[in-house]
Scaffold this motif. Structure first.
Motif, mmCIF file in Angstrom:
data_model
loop_
_atom_site.group_PDB
_atom_site.id
_atom_site.type_symbol
_atom_site.label_atom_id
_atom_site.label_comp_id
_atom_site.label_asym_id
_atom_site.label_seq_id
_atom_site.Cartn_x
_atom_site.Cartn_y
_atom_site.Cartn_z
ATOM 1 N N UNK A 646 0.830 -1.215 0.000
ATOM 2 C CA UNK A 646 0.000 0.000 0.000
ATOM 3 C C UNK A 646 0.858 1.256 0.000
ATOM 4 N N UNK A 647 1.958 1.215 0.750
ATOM 5 C CA UNK A 647 2.815 2.403 0.840
ATOM 6 C C UNK A 647 3.467 2.729 -0.505
ATOM 7 N N UNK A 648 3.662 1.701 -1.371
ATOM 8 C CA UNK A 648 4.339 1.919 -2.653
ATOM 9 C C UNK A 648 3.393 1.782 -3.837
ATOM 10 N N UNK A 649 2.085 1.781 -3.574
ATOM 11 C CA UNK A 649 1.123 1.502 -4.637
ATOM 12 C C UNK A 649 1.220 2.495 -5.790
ATOM 13 N N UNK A 650 1.533 3.764 -5.496
ATOM 14 C CA UNK A 650 1.562 4.788 -6.528
ATOM 15 C C UNK A 650 2.987 5.110 -6.979
ATOM 16 N N UNK A 651 3.961 4.297 -6.530
ATOM 17 C CA UNK A 651 5.335 4.486 -7.012
ATOM 18 C C UNK A 651 5.488 3.800 -8.370
ATOM 19 N N UNK A 652 6.359 4.331 -9.200
ATOM 20 C CA UNK A 652 6.523 3.824 -10.561
ATOM 21 C C UNK A 652 7.365 2.549 -10.574
ATOM 22 N N UNK A 666 2.732 0.955 -14.268
ATOM 23 C CA UNK A 666 2.588 2.411 -14.342
ATOM 24 C C UNK A 666 1.135 2.848 -14.289
ATOM 25 N N UNK A 667 0.213 1.891 -14.140
ATOM 26 C CA UNK A 667 -1.208 2.253 -14.175
ATOM 27 C C UNK A 667 -1.572 3.205 -13.043
ATOM 28 N N UNK A 668 -1.277 2.816 -11.785
ATOM 29 C CA UNK A 668 -1.648 3.667 -10.652
ATOM 30 C C UNK A 668 -0.860 4.974 -10.618
ATOM 31 N N UNK A 669 0.465 4.985 -10.934
ATOM 32 C CA UNK A 669 1.153 6.284 -11.008
ATOM 33 C C UNK A 669 0.555 7.209 -12.057
ATOM 34 N N UNK A 670 0.154 6.646 -13.229
ATOM 35 C CA UNK A 670 -0.470 7.486 -14.271
ATOM 36 C C UNK A 670 -1.795 8.044 -13.763
ATOM 37 N N UNK A 671 -2.600 7.178 -13.094
ATOM 38 C CA UNK A 671 -3.892 7.633 -12.571
ATOM 39 C C UNK A 671 -3.700 8.772 -11.572
ATOM 40 N N UNK A 672 -2.753 8.602 -10.671
ATOM 41 C CA UNK A 672 -2.537 9.623 -9.630
ATOM 42 C C UNK A 672 -2.070 10.948 -10.239
#
Length: 713
Positions: A646-652, A666-672
């Motif tokens: 969870x802590x790294x979910x939005x890391x690339x 890269x899906x979640x980093x792009x979304x964020x």
């Protein structure tokens, strides 16, 4: 005439009649005396005499009893008048018969009562005490007893309950000196009790007011000697022994401030004096010596008490120590002088600040969320502009308004953060350029830690902005190609090697010895990894453009309610048959102004992430429009994420060891990044083995909406 006298007269009459008969017998012959005819005559005569005597005695007794009754009534009336005038009533108690006899107030009748009936005239508990006193006297232990008894409760609640003083004594005794009849003399003392209670209450109130008064109370008698002083006055004048002071016979002439007063000719007066304890100490040897010699500022009211004839009965002095008040007033005057001096210094300081604001072209601003009012001023002494957030937004360019609305919305929600940003307005300077204003705002807290308003500065950064823009434009062209290349190489270095190696490896297997039956497998793996490689490259190029802020957002009206279902099902297209899909769409129509392409990409990528995380269970998507924002929720009951994940979910390109591939990384980093550039945000809630929930909020402008009608079962 008494009964004794009547009896003597009857005896004399009988003797005379007997003598007459004897004389007559001497004249007659004794032989004829006892003749039968004479004997009958004698008997008849004797009988007539006896009848005459009985009638005569009856009449005498009748008149004697009538006289006695008349005399008794006269005495009873006199006694009744005496008893009535003294509010006294009598009754008797027959010990043997246990009966009470009460004579009416008119003394015409006597009424007898049993103990129960007689008790109804008195309070139940008090009657028991009366019975005890009667029993003591009945047994001969006492000759009389006096007791106070309350009467029965009156029928009229406005009437007062009567109180009687009853004296019980022995009225009659037998031959053995044992009491047989008791006499009760009942005196109504209700009035005396009321007077006594009023006197006690008045005395109590006097002492209560005198002793508990918050002002000094001193009382001098008619001769001018100190008669009473309360504790407050003892405290003021530092008197340690109050009783000793009263015994010392202090005269008011011994007090310097009172020595010149003539109480005989003064009814009341008010005085304010300044007394020196050293002078008071040396004025009279009667006064106790004070512990210090400070000055006493004192005010008092002198009142003379007179009787109905105007004679002086005493003097009451009520006063208070106003030393602290006077000293406080002196202190306030000194503070006032210091305040005036400080005010002048503050005014000079404010003038310097105003000059600095004017020279630097800086304005002060404050925003009050409670009233939704923005104040801007270049002078600390007055406010130049007041406007609503709507008016402030209208002064900005169309492209800036969404960000400013988000800023006002966060301040309306009392967010505890410092806001700093630059916005382009529709106003122009003397060169015809749009004016750029930089706002730096911070929250202001009260003593309870709550935000009251936001305060900050508004600076004109037009010149700096255009200078920076020219520099950026000059350098952007030279750096654009290099930036794209660097971003591409940096991002693809993480994930490109795995699918590329797979493609190269399976391609080399064609040249090596192999089983022809394995060629379809080699081709499928090469195709799969090629698609992964292509998706990675597309995501890397897209996120590189996001990093370079090269994505253009096109906000157009569209029906979000119609598009939402399609975006969700496109993202869930790879779901297995054991997964249930739920889409909650509460609107029949929801026209909002959004970037349809980029927001659809966000929803699809979140649904893809959910589909990759679940083999069986349920996925659900829902949304709602609230106060200028779309609130979107995407959830699943799949594998979920560990706390580290969870802590790294939005890391690339972040993935735990052993974790299966889910998308390109890269899906979640792009979304964020995409949501943040559109002014929205995303939150993640997940637990390992229980699924994942994404909460998305994005600002939008609502044009029209139509909710679905609720169906009630």
């Amino acid at each position: 005439m008494s009964i004794r006298q009547y009896q003597l007269r009857i005896y004399l009459l009988c003797i005379l009649m007997a003598g007459t008969l004897a004389a007559h017998a001497q004249k007659e012959n004794m032989e004829t005396l006892f003749d039968i005819h004479h004997l009958l005559a004698y008997l008849v005569a004797a009988f007539l005499i006896v009848v005459f005597v009985m009638l005569f005695y009856n009449r005498v007794f009748y008149y004697q009893e009538k006289d006695a009754r008349r005399q008794s009534n006269r005495l009873n009336i006199q006694l009744s008048m005496i008893l009535d005038s003294s509010k006294t009533q009598t009754w008797t108690y027959d010990i043997e018969r246990e009966l009470y006899t009460v004579v009416s107030e008119q003394n015409t009748t006597e009424t007898k009562y049993t103990s129960f009936d007689f008790s109804q005239f008195y309070d139940r508990n008090d009657f028991q005490e009366l019975r005890k006193a009667i029993m003591i006297i009945s047994k001969g232990k006492k000759q009389s007893e006096t007791i106070d008894v309350k009467g029965s409760l009156p029928k009229n609640p406005r009437e007062r309950q009567r109180i009687y003083e009853i004296n019980v004594s022995v009225l009659r005794s037998d031959r053995r000196n044992n009491p047989t009849i008791l006499l009760g003399i009942q005196h109504d003392i209700t009035g005396e009790k009321e007077k006594m209670e009023k006197a006690q209450s008045l005395t109590l109130r006097y002492h209560t007011v005198f002793d508990s008064s918050q002002v000094d109370m001193v009382y001098y008698d008619a001769d001018g000697y100190l008669s009473d002083i309360n504790e407050k006055a003892c405290e003021t004048f530092q008197i340690n022994d109050r009783d000793a002071l009263l015994r010392s016979r202090v005269h008011y002439k011994d007090i310097p401030v009172l020595a010149d007063l003539d109480f005989q000719h003064i009814d009341s007066c008010q005085m304010s004096v300044i007394s020196d304890f050293n002078q008071v100490k040396s004025a009279s040897e009667h006064l106790q010596k004070p512990n210090n010699g400070k000055k006493l500022y004192y005010e008092m009211n002198v009142s003379t008490i007179r009787d109905e004839q105007g004679q002086v009965q005493g003097v009451v002095i009520a006063g208070r120590d106003i030393t602290e008040m006077v000293e406080s007033n002196h202190h306030q005057q000194e503070v006032g002088r210091q305040l005036d001096k400080t005010t002048k210094e503050i005014k000079a300081y404010i003038n310097n600040i105003n000059y600095s604001l004017k020279v630097s072209d800086v304005r002060l601003m404050s925003y009050h969320p409670e009233v939704h009012e923005l104040e801007i001023s270049s002078d600390l002494n007055k406010t130049q502009y007041k406007m609503t957030p709507l008016r402030a937004v209208s002064l900005l360019k169309e492209s800036e308004r969404r960000r400013v609305k988000g800023l006002f919305r966060r301040m309306d929600n009392y967010q505890k953060e410092v806001f700093s940003d630059t916005f382009c307005t529709i106003m122009r300077d003397n060169k015809g350029r749009n004016i750029y204003l930089n706002f730096h705002v911070m929250p202001i807290y009260n003593k309870d830690g709550r935000i009251t308003h936001y305060f900050g500065m508004c600076r004109n950064e037009t010149e700096m902005t255009y200078t920076e823009r020219r520099l950026q434009e000059e350098t952007a062209k030279a750096q654009e190609t290099e930036q794209l290349k660097s971003s591409f190489l940096l991002n693809m270095s993480y994930e490109l090697r795995t699918p590329l190696n797979a493609v190269v490896g399976f391609a080399e297997l064609y040249n090596a010895e192999h089983n022809p039956e394995d060629e379809p497998i080699f081709a499928e793996e090469i195709k799969t990894n090629t698609n992964v490689l292509l998706a990675l490259i597309n995501d890397i190029l897209f996120i590189s453009r996001l990093d370079a802020h090269m994505i253009e957002f096109n906000y157009q009206p569209c029906d979000f309610a119609m598009l939402f279902d399609g975006w969700c099902y496109m993202g869930w297209s790879t779901l297995g048959p054991n997964v249930k899909t739920v889409v909650e769409n509460p609107y029949t129509k929801l026209d909002v102004k959004i970037d349809q392409q980029n927001l659809g990409m966000v929803i699809q990528k979140l649904c893809v992430h959910s589909a990759n995380s679940i083999q069986e269970g349920m996925v659900r998507a829902k949304y709602e429009y609230r106060h200028g924002e779309l609130m979107i929720t995407i959830e699943d009951t799949g594998r979920g994420l560990s706390p580290e994940a969870r802590a790294k979910a939005f890391d690339r390109f972040s993935r735990e060891a052993g974790e299966e591939r889910q998308g390109t990384g890269l899906d979640l980093p792009i979304v964020k990044e995409l949501l943040e550039q559109m002014g929205g945000n995303i939150e993640l809630q997940s637990e390992s083995g229980k699924g994942t929930v994404f909460y998305v909020s994005i600002p939008c402008e609502m044009i029209s909406l139509e909710k679905k009608s609720e169906i009630i079962a």
